[in-house]
Scaffold this motif. Sequence first.
Motif, PDB file in Angstrom:
ATOM      1  N   PHE A  18       0.819  -1.205   0.000  1.00  0.00           N
ATOM      2  CA  PHE A  18       0.000   0.000   0.000  1.00  0.00           C
ATOM      3  C   PHE A  18       0.856   1.260   0.000  1.00  0.00           C
ATOM      4  CE2 PHE A  18      -2.413  -3.360   2.105  1.00  0.00           C
ATOM      5  CZ  PHE A  18      -3.566  -3.352   1.360  1.00  0.00           C
ATOM      6  N   ASP A  19       2.157   1.108  -0.296  1.00  0.00           N
ATOM      7  CA  ASP A  19       3.129   2.226  -0.288  1.00  0.00           C
ATOM      8  C   ASP A  19       3.181   2.931   1.057  1.00  0.00           C
ATOM      9  OD1 ASP A  19       3.909   1.794  -2.932  1.00  0.00           O
ATOM     10  OD2 ASP A  19       2.254   3.019  -3.693  1.00  0.00           O
ATOM     11  N   ILE A  20       3.090   2.154   2.130  1.00  0.00           N
ATOM     12  CA  ILE A  20       3.156   2.694   3.486  1.00  0.00           C
ATOM     13  C   ILE A  20       4.550   2.388   4.036  1.00  0.00           C
ATOM     14  CG2 ILE A  20       2.203   2.557   5.810  1.00  0.00           C
ATOM     15  CD1 ILE A  20      -0.430   1.642   4.452  1.00  0.00           C
ATOM     16  N   PRO A  21       5.272   3.404   4.531  1.00  0.00           N
ATOM     17  CA  PRO A  21       6.616   3.138   5.062  1.00  0.00           C
ATOM     18  C   PRO A  21       6.537   2.321   6.353  1.00  0.00           C
ATOM     19  CG  PRO A  21       5.967   5.387   5.519  1.00  0.00           C
ATOM     20  CD  PRO A  21       4.894   4.796   4.650  1.00  0.00           C
ATOM     21  N   HIS A  22       7.633   1.659   6.665  1.00  0.00           N
ATOM     22  CA  HIS A  22       7.691   0.885   7.903  1.00  0.00           C
ATOM     23  C   HIS A  22       7.609   1.829   9.104  1.00  0.00           C
ATOM     24  CE1 HIS A  22       8.552  -3.092   6.340  1.00  0.00           C
ATOM     25  NE2 HIS A  22       9.285  -2.501   5.407  1.00  0.00           N
ATOM     26  N   ALA A  23       6.997   1.346  10.166  1.00  0.00           N
ATOM     27  CA  ALA A  23       6.935   2.123  11.406  1.00  0.00           C
ATOM     28  C   ALA A  23       8.338   2.203  12.005  1.00  0.00           C
ATOM     29  CB  ALA A  23       5.971   1.478  12.384  1.00  0.00           C
ATOM     30  N   PRO A  24       8.716   3.358  12.531  1.00  0.00           N
ATOM     31  CA  PRO A  24      10.057   3.484  13.103  1.00  0.00           C
ATOM     32  C   PRO A  24      10.186   2.684  14.401  1.00  0.00           C
ATOM     33  CG  PRO A  24       8.795   5.474  13.497  1.00  0.00           C
ATOM     34  CD  PRO A  24       7.959   4.597  12.617  1.00  0.00           C
ATOM     35  N   ARG A  25      11.390   2.253  14.699  1.00  0.00           N
ATOM     36  CA  ARG A  25      11.679   1.562  15.958  1.00  0.00           C
ATOM     37  C   ARG A  25      12.632   2.428  16.759  1.00  0.00           C
ATOM     38  NH1 ARG A  25      11.365  -4.637  15.672  1.00  0.00           N
ATOM     39  NH2 ARG A  25       9.841  -4.877  14.028  1.00  0.00           N
ATOM     40  N   PHE A  26      12.361   2.516  18.048  1.00  0.00           N
ATOM     41  CA  PHE A  26      13.181   3.330  18.931  1.00  0.00           C
ATOM     42  C   PHE A  26      13.698   2.493  20.085  1.00  0.00           C
ATOM     43  CE2 PHE A  26       9.894   6.234  17.221  1.00  0.00           C
ATOM     44  CZ  PHE A  26      10.719   7.031  16.468  1.00  0.00           C
ATOM     45  N   HIS A  27      14.884   2.847  20.550  1.00  0.00           N
ATOM     46  CA  HIS A  27      15.476   2.225  21.726  1.00  0.00           C
ATOM     47  C   HIS A  27      14.895   2.935  22.953  1.00  0.00           C
ATOM     48  CE1 HIS A  27      18.482   0.568  24.402  1.00  0.00           C
ATOM     49  NE2 HIS A  27      18.749   1.794  24.810  1.00  0.00           N
ATOM     50  N   SER A  28      14.528   2.189  23.969  1.00  0.00           N
ATOM     51  CA  SER A  28      13.994   2.817  25.184  1.00  0.00           C
ATOM     52  C   SER A  28      15.004   2.690  26.311  1.00  0.00           C
ATOM     53  CB  SER A  28      12.670   2.180  25.600  1.00  0.00           C
ATOM     54  OG  SER A  28      12.858   0.827  25.934  1.00  0.00           O
ATOM     55  N   GLU A  29      15.012   3.685  27.185  1.00  0.00           N
ATOM     56  CA  GLU A  29      15.915   3.673  28.330  1.00  0.00           C
ATOM     57  C   GLU A  29      15.287   4.461  29.473  1.00  0.00           C
ATOM     58  OE1 GLU A  29      18.789   7.398  27.130  1.00  0.00           O
ATOM     59  OE2 GLU A  29      19.301   5.420  26.342  1.00  0.00           O
ATOM     60  N   MET A  30      15.713   4.153  30.684  1.00  0.00           N
ATOM     61  CA  MET A  30      15.264   4.888  31.865  1.00  0.00           C
ATOM     62  C   MET A  30      16.343   5.902  32.234  1.00  0.00           C
ATOM     63  SD  MET A  30      12.280   3.781  32.709  1.00  0.00           S
ATOM     64  CE  MET A  30      11.982   4.208  34.398  1.00  0.00           C
ATOM     65  N   THR A  31      15.924   7.105  32.553  1.00  0.00           N
ATOM     66  CA  THR A  31      16.878   8.137  32.955  1.00  0.00           C
ATOM     67  C   THR A  31      17.142   8.021  34.452  1.00  0.00           C
ATOM     68  OG1 THR A  31      15.177   9.769  33.450  1.00  0.00           O
ATOM     69  CG2 THR A  31      15.988   9.679  31.167  1.00  0.00           C
ATOM     70  N   ASP A  32      18.076   8.815  34.938  1.00  0.00           N
ATOM     71  CA  ASP A  32      18.384   8.820  36.373  1.00  0.00           C
ATOM     72  C   ASP A  32      17.200   9.313  37.197  1.00  0.00           C
ATOM     73  OD1 ASP A  32      20.910   7.903  35.816  1.00  0.00           O
ATOM     74  OD2 ASP A  32      21.797   9.915  35.780  1.00  0.00           O
ATOM     75  N   GLU A  33      16.319  10.101  36.574  1.00  0.00           N
ATOM     76  CA  GLU A  33      15.139  10.624  37.260  1.00  0.00           C
ATOM     77  C   GLU A  33      13.943   9.703  37.124  1.00  0.00           C
ATOM     78  OE1 GLU A  33      16.746  12.560  34.826  1.00  0.00           O
ATOM     79  OE2 GLU A  33      18.054  13.489  36.313  1.00  0.00           O
ATOM     80  N   GLU A  34      14.171   8.456  36.683  1.00  0.00           N
ATOM     81  CA  GLU A  34      13.112   7.453  36.498  1.00  0.00           C
ATOM     82  C   GLU A  34      12.120   7.825  35.394  1.00  0.00           C
ATOM     83  OE1 GLU A  34      13.058   4.428  37.998  1.00  0.00           O
ATOM     84  OE2 GLU A  34      14.984   5.022  38.850  1.00  0.00           O
TER      85      GLU A  34
END
Length: 57
Positions: A18-34
């Motif tokens: 359908f000429d739809i681009p792939h959904a982006p993937r992101f890396h997740s992380e917790m900061t020092d402030e939670e």
Amino acid sequence: MLARTWSIAANYRTPEDFDIPHAPRFHSEMTDEEALRFVSSDGTVVLEASVTSSVNR
């Protein structure tokens, strides 16, 4: 609007048809402030949330 398009296309398993681009993937992380942070592959912070919430599906 793309999120809705990705969701619909994912049900058919062929978003490329359908000429739809792939959904982006992101890396997740917790900061020092939670806080939760999503980071792109080039190191750019995409989203940071200091308050988490539950999601019911």
